[in-house]
Design an enzyme around this catalytic site. Structure first.
Site, PDB file in Angstrom:
ATOM      1  N   LEU A   1      29.061  98.805  60.244  1.00 42.50           N
ATOM      2  CA  LEU A   1      29.873  97.763  60.884  1.00 42.50           C
ATOM      3  C   LEU A   1      30.070  96.578  59.954  1.00 42.50           C
ATOM      4  O   LEU A   1      31.144  95.971  59.937  1.00 42.50           O
ATOM      5  CB  LEU A   1      29.239  97.316  62.209  1.00 42.50           C
ATOM      6  CG  LEU A   1      28.982  98.439  63.210  1.00 42.50           C
ATOM      7  CD1 LEU A   1      28.599  97.878  64.580  1.00 42.50           C
ATOM      8  CD2 LEU A   1      30.187  99.363  63.358  1.00 42.50           C
TER       9      LEU A   1
ATOM     10  N   TYR B   1      13.678  99.556  69.891  1.00 38.61           N
ATOM     11  CA  TYR B   1      14.945  99.076  69.314  1.00 38.61           C
ATOM     12  C   TYR B   1      15.673  98.171  70.310  1.00 38.61           C
ATOM     13  O   TYR B   1      16.110  97.064  69.963  1.00 38.61           O
ATOM     14  CB  TYR B   1      15.801 100.288  68.931  1.00 38.61           C
ATOM     15  CG  TYR B   1      17.222  99.966  68.555  1.00 38.61           C
ATOM     16  CD1 TYR B   1      17.541  99.415  67.320  1.00 38.61           C
ATOM     17  CD2 TYR B   1      18.265 100.221  69.449  1.00 38.61           C
ATOM     18  CE1 TYR B   1      18.860  99.121  66.989  1.00 38.61           C
ATOM     19  CE2 TYR B   1      19.582  99.932  69.119  1.00 38.61           C
ATOM     20  CZ  TYR B   1      19.875  99.375  67.889  1.00 38.61           C
ATOM     21  OH  TYR B   1      21.176  99.085  67.567  1.00 38.61           O
TER      22      TYR B   1
ATOM     23  N   GLY C   1      22.386  92.805  60.347  1.00 39.58           N
ATOM     24  CA  GLY C   1      21.360  93.578  59.646  1.00 39.58           C
ATOM     25  C   GLY C   1      20.222  93.943  60.581  1.00 39.58           C
ATOM     26  O   GLY C   1      19.743  93.099  61.340  1.00 39.58           O
TER      27      GLY C   1
ATOM     28  N   LYS D   1      16.407  93.796  70.715  1.00 39.07           N
ATOM     29  CA  LYS D   1      17.660  93.128  71.083  1.00 39.07           C
ATOM     30  C   LYS D   1      17.405  92.129  72.216  1.00 39.07           C
ATOM     31  O   LYS D   1      17.950  91.019  72.219  1.00 39.07           O
ATOM     32  CB  LYS D   1      18.723  94.156  71.495  1.00 39.07           C
ATOM     33  CG  LYS D   1      19.075  95.183  70.423  1.00 39.07           C
ATOM     34  CD  LYS D   1      19.629  94.561  69.157  1.00 39.07           C
ATOM     35  CE  LYS D   1      20.142  95.576  68.152  1.00 39.07           C
ATOM     36  NZ  LYS D   1      20.507  94.987  66.864  1.00 39.07           N
TER      37      LYS D   1
HETATM   38  N1  LIG Z   1      27.131 101.074  65.354  1.00 37.26           N
HETATM   39  C1  LIG Z   1      26.988 100.900  66.668  1.00 37.26           C
HETATM   40  O1  LIG Z   1      27.607 101.567  67.497  1.00 37.26           O
HETATM   41  C2  LIG Z   1      26.065  99.815  67.170  1.00 37.26           C
HETATM   42  C3  LIG Z   1      25.809  99.772  68.547  1.00 37.26           C
HETATM   43  C4  LIG Z   1      24.993  98.752  69.026  1.00 37.26           C
HETATM   44  C5  LIG Z   1      24.476  97.811  68.170  1.00 37.26           C
HETATM   45  N2  LIG Z   1      24.734  97.896  66.832  1.00 37.26           N
HETATM   46  C6  LIG Z   1      24.149  96.889  65.957  1.00 37.26           C
HETATM   47  O2  LIG Z   1      25.092  96.524  64.986  1.00 37.26           O
HETATM   48  C7  LIG Z   1      24.414  96.218  63.761  1.00 37.26           C
HETATM   49  C8  LIG Z   1      25.025  97.032  62.629  1.00 37.26           C
HETATM   50  O3  LIG Z   1      24.930  98.404  62.957  1.00 37.26           O
HETATM   51  P1  LIG Z   1      25.470  99.538  61.961  1.00 37.26           P
HETATM   52  O4  LIG Z   1      25.976 100.632  62.814  1.00 37.26           O
HETATM   53  O5  LIG Z   1      26.360  98.945  60.963  1.00 37.26           O
HETATM   54  O6  LIG Z   1      24.119 100.041  61.321  1.00 37.26           O
HETATM   55  P2  LIG Z   1      23.776 100.333  59.776  1.00 37.26           P
HETATM   56  O7  LIG Z   1      22.426 100.960  59.762  1.00 37.26           O
HETATM   57  O8  LIG Z   1      24.894 101.067  59.149  1.00 37.26           O
HETATM   58  O9  LIG Z   1      23.689  98.865  59.175  1.00 37.26           O
HETATM   59  C9  LIG Z   1      22.542  98.074  59.252  1.00 37.26           C
HETATM   60  C10 LIG Z   1      22.359  97.402  57.917  1.00 37.26           C
HETATM   61  O10 LIG Z   1      21.176  96.589  57.987  1.00 37.26           O
HETATM   62  C11 LIG Z   1      20.510  96.722  56.740  1.00 37.26           C
HETATM   63  N3  LIG Z   1      19.075  96.438  56.879  1.00 37.26           N
HETATM   64  C12 LIG Z   1      18.134  97.204  57.458  1.00 37.26           C
HETATM   65  N4  LIG Z   1      16.928  96.645  57.313  1.00 37.26           N
HETATM   66  C13 LIG Z   1      17.108  95.489  56.628  1.00 37.26           C
HETATM   67  C14 LIG Z   1      16.236  94.484  56.160  1.00 37.26           C
HETATM   68  N5  LIG Z   1      14.898  94.547  56.349  1.00 37.26           N
HETATM   69  N6  LIG Z   1      16.753  93.446  55.492  1.00 37.26           N
HETATM   70  C15 LIG Z   1      18.092  93.367  55.263  1.00 37.26           C
HETATM   71  N7  LIG Z   1      18.967  94.293  55.664  1.00 37.26           N
HETATM   72  C16 LIG Z   1      18.485  95.348  56.361  1.00 37.26           C
HETATM   73  C17 LIG Z   1      20.739  98.163  56.311  1.00 37.26           C
HETATM   74  O11 LIG Z   1      20.557  98.333  54.922  1.00 37.26           O
HETATM   75  C18 LIG Z   1      22.168  98.405  56.778  1.00 37.26           C
HETATM   76  O12 LIG Z   1      23.099  98.172  55.746  1.00 37.26           O
HETATM   77  C19 LIG Z   1      22.943  96.495  63.998  1.00 37.26           C
HETATM   78  O13 LIG Z   1      22.275  95.292  64.325  1.00 37.26           O
HETATM   79  C20 LIG Z   1      22.952  97.418  65.199  1.00 37.26           C
HETATM   80  O14 LIG Z   1      21.756  97.320  65.947  1.00 37.26           O
HETATM   81  C21 LIG Z   1      25.502  98.901  66.300  1.00 37.26           C
END
Ligand SMILES: NC(=O)c1ccc[n+]([C@@H]2O[C@H](COP(=O)([O-])OP(=O)(O)OC[C@H]3O[C@@H](n4cnc5c(N)ncnc54)[C@H](O)[C@@H]3O)[C@@H](O)[C@H]2O)c1
Length: 277
Positions: free
Chosen positions: A13, A135, A71, A139
């Site tokens: 995202l 998880y 993140g 949140k």
């Molecule tokens: N994709 C979805 O449908 C969805 C749904 C609900 C919530 N979210 C939330 O949206 C956000 C982004 O999700 P996404 O799908 O892009 O996930 P993703 O795993 O692709 O991206 C998460 C990013 O966070 C980084 N990260 C992880 N641990 C870290 C740390 N200790 N320090 C710095 N960076 C760190 C990772 O390297 C990664 O690039 C997240 O917070 C996730 O919980 C996503």
């Protein structure tokens, strides 16, 4: 706006948001624990940082007006592995924001803060949390953290309870829960350009016929999603068996996270085109 910080910039995202955010500020600071985000935009810099470490987070926020905090570990893992990135990481963002006078945090929360509600219950933004995993609990923690920093310290935040942000809906659940990337960008843009948001919770879903959540209390954000998963319904139903009503993963909002064993990843059962939740 002078400066925006985007965490999780190399994630699924985060990559969808970089262009939008770069267009809204003079300087976009993208950060991730990963080594980079690919080719940088004209006004973008990248800083590798671990959200768990305050001394790596705080300098990023110097001079920033807003943080778009995406993140996190996006999976269910044992609690001690979630603690640093998903709990301490949120604290480090908000406490740095307080120390440095950052105005607003836009946070990627999740449906998993509410995942144990039955699907037959239409959930709104005022109902109590019912997390489905560690998880989801992270949140809930971060939403409460954001409320506390608003009420005690005047730092605004918008908590986007993203449901299923994917390129297209990959299963029957997603016919209600899908959030298109265009609608995600609109939601983040409204969370940034709405003049006063205080503490706000809003669900991240598209304009789906089968939308299972109620965003009316956040209508003032002006988020008006355009995409509708229904155009994929025939294709999705053609390959999906009837629901198993004894499986919480099929009867609760959280999907497979609702039936997951705490600390054990259910990602293998998500059956999604790219990535979700
Ligand atoms: N994709 C979805 O449908 C969805 C749904 C609900 C919530 N979210 C939330 O949206 C956000 C982004 O999700 P996404 O799908 O892009 O996930 P993703 O795993 O692709 O991206 C998460 C990013 O966070 C980084 N990260 C992880 N641990 C870290 C740390 N200790 N320090 C710095 N960076 C760190 C990772 O390297 C990664 O690039 C997240 O917070 C996730 O919980 C996503």
């Amino acid at each position: 706006m002078k400066k925006i910080v985007l965490t999780g910039a190399n994630g699924n995202l985060g990559q969808e948001l970089r262009g939008l955010l770069a267009g809204l500020c003079d300087e976009l600071v993208s950060t991730d624990i990963a080594e980079g985000v690919g080719d940088l935009l004209d006004n973008e810099t990248f800083v590798q940082a671990d959200l768990s470490e305050m001394d790596q987070v705080r300098p990023l926020l110097e001079g920033a007006e807003m943080v778009v905090h995406f993140g996190a570990i996006v999976d269910e893992l044992p609690f001690d592995q979630m603690w640093g990135p998903n709990f301490m990481g949120s604290y480090n963002i908000w406490e740095s924001a307080r120390q440095l006078g950052v105005r607003r945090v836009v946070y990627a929360s999740s449906i998993h803060a509410m995942g144990m509600y039955p699907k037959t219950t239409r959930i709104d933004t005022e109902m109590p949390h019912r997390p489905d995993t560690y998880y989801g609990f992270a949140k809930c923690f971060t939403e409460d953290l954001g409320r506390m920093y608003w009420e005690k310290e005047g730092i605004e935040s918008v908590h986007l309870r993203i449901y299923s942000a994917t390129s297209k809906p990959g299963n029957a659940r997603a016919l209600g829960s899908w959030l298109s990337f265009d609608d995600l960008r609109q939601l983040v843009a409204r969370s940034i350009d709405t003049p006063v948001v205080g503490f706000t919770v809003v669900y991240g879903v598209s304009n789906n016929d089968r939308c299972p959540v109620d965003n009316s209390a956040a209508a003032f954000l002006g988020y008006r999603p355009k995409d509708n998963a229904e155009i994929y319904a025939e294709e999705v139903f053609a390959k999906e068996p009837a629901a198993d009503l004894s499986d919480l993963g099929q009867t609760c909002h959280g999907g497979p996270f609702a039936s997951a064993v705490l600390g054990v990843s259910p990602m293998g059962q998500m059956a999604i085109p790219d990535k979700e939740d």
